[in-house]
Design an enzyme around this catalytic site. Sequence first.
Site, mmCIF file in Angstrom:
data_model
loop_
_atom_site.group_PDB
_atom_site.id
_atom_site.type_symbol
_atom_site.label_atom_id
_atom_site.label_comp_id
_atom_site.label_asym_id
_atom_site.label_seq_id
_atom_site.Cartn_x
_atom_site.Cartn_y
_atom_site.Cartn_z
ATOM 1 N N HIS A 1 30.230 31.366 11.287
ATOM 2 C CA HIS A 1 30.087 31.001 9.872
ATOM 3 C C HIS A 1 30.178 32.221 8.971
ATOM 4 O O HIS A 1 29.997 33.361 9.404
ATOM 5 C CB HIS A 1 28.810 30.203 9.644
ATOM 6 C CG HIS A 1 27.512 30.939 9.701
ATOM 7 N ND1 HIS A 1 26.840 31.357 8.568
ATOM 8 C CD2 HIS A 1 26.719 31.292 10.742
ATOM 9 C CE1 HIS A 1 25.699 31.929 8.908
ATOM 10 N NE2 HIS A 1 25.595 31.916 10.224
ATOM 11 N N ASP B 1 23.199 38.360 9.546
ATOM 12 C CA ASP B 1 23.393 36.917 9.689
ATOM 13 C C ASP B 1 24.166 36.392 8.494
ATOM 14 O O ASP B 1 23.608 36.174 7.423
ATOM 15 C CB ASP B 1 22.019 36.246 9.779
ATOM 16 C CG ASP B 1 22.103 34.758 10.072
ATOM 17 O OD1 ASP B 1 23.210 34.255 10.324
ATOM 18 O OD2 ASP B 1 21.047 34.095 10.049
ATOM 19 N N GLU C 1 26.621 26.931 6.986
ATOM 20 C CA GLU C 1 25.850 26.852 8.233
ATOM 21 C C GLU C 1 24.358 26.971 7.965
ATOM 22 O O GLU C 1 23.546 26.249 8.565
ATOM 23 C CB GLU C 1 26.302 27.961 9.191
ATOM 24 C CG GLU C 1 25.716 27.856 10.598
ATOM 25 C CD GLU C 1 24.403 28.618 10.774
ATOM 26 O OE1 GLU C 1 23.807 28.541 11.872
ATOM 27 O OE2 GLU C 1 23.949 29.297 9.821
ATOM 28 N N GLU C 2 23.986 27.879 7.068
ATOM 29 C CA GLU C 2 22.565 28.152 6.857
ATOM 30 C C GLU C 2 21.770 26.930 6.383
ATOM 31 O O GLU C 2 20.685 26.661 6.901
ATOM 32 C CB GLU C 2 22.389 29.324 5.891
ATOM 33 C CG GLU C 2 22.913 30.665 6.407
ATOM 34 C CD GLU C 2 22.120 31.210 7.585
ATOM 35 O OE1 GLU C 2 21.193 30.533 8.063
ATOM 36 O OE2 GLU C 2 22.429 32.320 8.031
ATOM 37 N N ASP D 1 27.521 33.908 16.193
ATOM 38 C CA ASP D 1 26.739 33.917 14.958
ATOM 39 C C ASP D 1 26.339 35.366 14.722
ATOM 40 O O ASP D 1 27.178 36.255 14.785
ATOM 41 C CB ASP D 1 25.544 32.964 15.096
ATOM 42 C CG ASP D 1 25.002 32.501 13.748
ATOM 43 O OD1 ASP D 1 24.862 33.343 12.851
ATOM 44 O OD2 ASP D 1 24.701 31.305 13.597
#
Length: 755
Positions: free
Chosen positions: A353, A363, A400-401, A429
Site C-alpha cells: 500500500h 509504514d 489500507e490504513e 507492508d
Amino acid sequence: MVRKLSGVGIVLLLLFPEVGNGAAADDRMVGFRESRVAAQLDLEARFDRSLDPAELMEWSRWLTTAPHHLGSPKARANAERMLELFRSWGFDARIETFDVLFPTPRVRQVTLLEPHRFEAKLREEAVPGDPSSQVAVAEGLPSFNAYSADGDVTAELVYVNRGVPEDYEELERLGIDVRGKIVIARYGGSWRGIKPKVAAEKGAIGCLIYNDPADDGFTQGEVYPDGAYKHDSGVQRGSVLDLPLRPGDPLTPMRGATAGAARLERRDAETIMKIPVLPLAWRDALPLLQALQGPVAESAWRGALPITYRIGPGPAKVRIQLEFDWRQVPAYDVIAVLRGAERPDQWIVRGNHHDAWVIGGRDPISGLIGLLAEAKAVGALAATGWRPKRTLVYAAWDGEEPGLLGSTEWVEQHAQELAEKAAVYINSDSNGRGFLGVGGSQALEQLVNEVASAVPDPQTGTSVAARLLAARKVAASPAELAEIEADPRLQVEALGSGSDYSPFFQHLGIPSLNVGFGGEGPGGEYHTAFDTHAFFQRFVDPGAAYGVALAKTAGRMSLRLAEADVLPFDYRTTAKAIAGYVDEVLKLAESERDEIGRTNRLLRERAYQLAADPTKHRVPPMAKVEPPHLNWAPLLDARDRLERSARGFDLERLAGALEPALQIAADRELYSGERLLTRVEGLPRRPWYRHYVFAPGFYTGYGVKTLPGVREAIEEGAWGDAQHQIGLVAERIEALATRLEGIASGLPASAQGGR
C-alpha cells in the site's frame, strides 16, 4: 487418458524432483526443469544488477514530503508519480479509483470533570531535528480512531487493562460492571478495534486507548528524537473498523465501491463502531488514571507510569466529545501490468500500500520502495526483449490504513476475473532491519526456502535463511532446538489479517504470501506524526539495505512464479500444517473440558470462597455446563486422507516432457487447490471470510485463528456449533484431497468434486 496421465505426472516430477530421481532438494529449482535452472539464475542476477539503494532512498524522500493519508492531495500526487514511473518502465499502467467512506474528525475533546478538572491536549508536539515532524503536526490528520461513532458521553471511568475478553472476566470476578461507563484501555494484547468492540458488547458508552510507556516508551529506550521510542505526546492513530467482520468500504459489502454502486445507509453499516473511541498519548492518559480509585490492579495489569494502577469505577468522571465528517473520498489504486508471453491468463500479483496515517516513512513507504525497485528491475529485463511466461501485476494500494479499502474494493470489483486468473498474490507492508518473515500458503513453502537461501543478508553476508535459522536456534528451548535441527526449513506462518493479502487470501482463496524484514528496529513511531523519512533513515533501514533485500526476495518469488514450467505448489506442506492444526483443536477441546470440570469441582467444594481474602471483594467464577464429547471422526479421516493424497504420487514410472497445454491445465488445478479450502457461505457471523483454515480471530483482529469455525466455537463453549463446523471443514479438506488424487491419476478438474 494415458497421455493426460503422463503429462500431469511429469508436473509432479517437476514439483517433487527428489521423489522422482533421488536428487537433493537444493540441486533443483522447484517448478523448473533442470535444463532451465541456469537461465533462471542468470535472469535473477541481471535483475539484481538493476537494484540501486540510492534510488530507494530518493523514492522514500519524495513519497514522504507531506502527509499522504487516504483522500489527501499528496496521496493523489504520489499515485500519479508512480503511474508515470510504471509506464516509463514499460508497464501497461492505470489508476483505478474507488469512492470510499472515510470519516475525519471535526470535534475531539476529552475532559476529566471529577474529582478535579483536566483538559486533554490531544496534540502531538513536533520534535527538534526532524522538520518533517513539523509538517506532519501542522498538515496531517490529528490523532483519532477511524470509524469511531460520533458521540457526547459523560460517565465514570473504569480501567480495563488491554480491554480484551479475559480482562472483563477478571472485572466480573471483582464485581465491577462497565455498563454505562467509559473505559480506558492500553494498547497491546489484541488489535485496537477489539477494545471498543468488546467494551460496547459489555455495555460501555465510550472507550479511550492509550500507549503505556511500558510497551513502547521510555522504559524500552530513549524516546524520539534521541532514540526511537515513543515520547510523551506520541499517539498511535488507527482504524477501529470491525475488520474481523470484513474489511473494505463499510457501505459497499461484497461489491466494489465504484461511483454508481449501491450503498448502505451509514446506520446499517455493521463494521462501524457503535461507541465513541479515541486514542491518547500517555501524558493525557496519566491524569485520568491518577484520578481512579477502587481495587489496585494486579501486577499483569500495571504499566510503567509513576502511579498506583487502580481500576475504578470513579471517582474519575470523564466526558468524551467526538464528531466526524463522514465523507466519501477517492482511493487511488495504481495497477501496472506486464502481460505474459505464453500464459497471459495466469497472473502473479504483487502489492504494497501507499497511503499512510501521516508521513509514513516506515509504514508503508519502507516496503513500497522495495516494490518499486522490483518493478523497475523487471522493466529493465523487459527492455532487453524478455517477457515473463505469466502476467505480472504490480499494485500500489490506497486506503489500507483505514481498513484495507483499496485492495478490498479492487478484489471485490474484479472478483470473477481474479478467481479465474490470479495464481498467487505476494504482499509486503512495512519493512526494516532484521529477519525475514513470511506467512501465507504453505504449499509455497519450498519456493520460499529456495529463495531465502539465495538472498544475502545485508548485515552479515550469509543468506537470509541462514540468519533466521540461527536466530531461531538461539531463542529455542532444548526441545524446540531438537525440532529445528531435525527440520531446519523456514516455515510459512499462518496469516490472520492486518494487510492487503486478506481479500485475496481469505475472501477469494487465492494462494498468498506476506513477505518482509524486521525485528531489529524499535516501533515507537508506529502510526504517529514521527514516522518520517528522517526516522526511517536513522532507525528503520539506513541506506535502504533491507529495501533492496526485500526487492531481491519478493522479486525472486515473483520471477520464479512467472517463469516456472509448472507453478511450484507442494501440498505436502499444506497437509502437514493442517494436520498440526487438527491436533491443536483436539487438544483445545480436551483442555477446555478439563478446565470446566476442574472449575465446577472447586465451586462445589466452595474452594474459591475459602481461598479468597475475606477483606477483599471477589466473586467466584460461574459454573459452566459440562461439554459433550465431540465426534472428531470426519476431521481425522479428512486429515489422514489429505496426508495420503499429498504424499501418494507414483512418480518413478513417469518420464517425458509436458506439452504447453498440459502445463496450463496442471497449473490451473494446482493453484485453484487453495480455493477448495473456502466456502461461498463464509464463516459463522462473518460471511465475507470464506477460508476455512485461516481467518483473523473474532476477538483478536490481526491474530490468526486456524480452523476458525471449529476453534472459536470451542473457545466460546458453543459445542453444537463446534460439531457442525467439524463437518464443514472436513468437507473442505476432503475436497483438496480429491483434487490431489485427481491430479495424480490424471482426472480432469470437473471430476474432482471441488466447488
